[in-house]
Design an enzyme around this catalytic site. Structure first.
Site, PDB file in Angstrom:
ATOM      1  N   LYS A   1       1.187  -1.341   0.495  1.00 12.04           N
ATOM      2  CA  LYS A   1       0.445  -0.218   0.107  1.00 12.04           C
ATOM      3  C   LYS A   1       0.901   1.067   0.180  1.00 12.04           C
ATOM      4  CE  LYS A   1      -3.543   0.329   2.829  1.00 12.04           C
ATOM      5  NZ  LYS A   1      -4.224  -0.041   3.777  1.00 12.04           N
TER       6      LYS A   1
HETATM    7  O1  G3P Z   1      -8.285   0.970   5.460  1.00 16.97           O
HETATM    8  C1  G3P Z   1      -8.780   2.099   5.507  1.00 16.97           C
HETATM    9  C2  G3P Z   1      -9.339   2.414   6.660  1.00 16.97           C
HETATM   10  O2  G3P Z   1      -8.578   1.799   7.596  1.00 16.97           O
HETATM   11  C3  G3P Z   1      -8.972   4.142   7.238  1.00 16.97           C
HETATM   12  O3  G3P Z   1     -10.206   4.144   9.063  1.00 16.97           O
HETATM   13  O4  G3P Z   1     -11.257   4.454  10.523  1.00 16.97           O
HETATM   14  O5  G3P Z   1     -10.003   6.357   9.170  1.00 16.97           O
HETATM   15  O6  G3P Z   1     -12.550   5.671   8.967  1.00 16.97           O
HETATM   16  P1  G3P Z   1     -10.673   5.108   9.253  1.00 16.97           P
END
Ligand code: G3P
Length: 228
Positions: free
Chosen positions: A87
């Site tokens: 990534k």
């Molecule tokens: O894979 C991306 C994800 O972990 C982002 O998480 O909690 O920022 O929406 P969040």
């Protein structure tokens, strides 16, 4: 649609994999800071699990220059092997690193994507996946699902083999809408998995089956009623 769990804890990954047909799991620097085990222990567990189950492992680089990102990607791929996808954040140095990785045969997911053009340039650079943060896009007052739909359409019209792996969900409805628009993959936090398949009408109907069955057949199970 490819299905990934967005978590670092290997025990949670294994638990979810017992019930849901996941294709692998995704991690990022924030997720690793929330993990119960050390990163090095988790990395060894990931390799074992991926080798045994053919699961894809997504790990994000932490370098800030293209060279750092590329060097880290090479080391990660060397450790994880064929199941690994690096990534790389959608920053300028990251776009340079994408091309270095693709020249070296390392599968790439360009992540932390918030716009259609970030995704398009990533696809043009050869990325295998782009990871739009759907809820982040929503929270900025834009349309996260609509943005993903544009990416899917642009990749199809442009002939790009790049897949969209939607990320950052708060509701099942977001995921449903991504599936309807042809998004090729999603990565979902563990807390949302049960909600994917839960429905009160199903629970009520099954409860009704159990009631009438036990009223008629008592403790006997259907297999008990097979001809001897
Ligand atoms: O894979 C991306 C994800 O972990 C982002 O998480 O909690 O920022 O929406 P969040």
């Amino acid at each position: 649609m490819e299905l990934y769990v967005d978590i670092a804890d290997i025990d949670v990954i294994k638990e979810i994999a017992q019930y849901f047909p996941i294709d692998g799991f995704t991690t990022n620097p924030k997720i690793f800071t929330q993990a119960k085990q050390s990163v090095s222990v988790l990395m060894a567990e990931y390799k074992k699990y991926a080798d045994e189950n053919g699961a894809k492992v997504f790990v994000q680089v932490t370098g800030s220059t293209a060279t750092e990102m590329f060097e880290q990607a090479k080391m990660l791929q060397s450790y994880f092997g064929a199941q690994f996808v690096v990534k790389i954040p959608a920053v300028k140095e990251g776009y340079r690193a994408v091309r270095l990785c693709k020249q070296a045969g390392i599968p790439v997911a360009v992540t932390v994507v918030h716009s259609m053009m970030q995704a398009l340039v990533a696809a043009k650079a050869g990325a295998d996946y782009v990871a739009p943060y759907v809820s982040h896009i929503d929270n900025m007052g834009a349309d996260g699902v609509g943005c993903v739909a544009e990416m899917v359409t642009a990749f199809r019209n442009g002939g790009y083999p790049c897949k969209v792996i939607g990320a950052s969900f708060r509701t099942v409805d977001q995921i449903k809408n991504l599936a309807v628009c042809g998004c090729q993959a999603v990565t979902i936090a563990p807390a949302l998995f049960d909600a994917l398949i839960a429905h009160p009408a199903t629970a009520e109907s099954v409860k009704g089956f159990d009631k009438v069955w036990s009223e008629t057949f008592g403790d006997k199970q259907v297999s008990d009623l097979l001809p001897k």
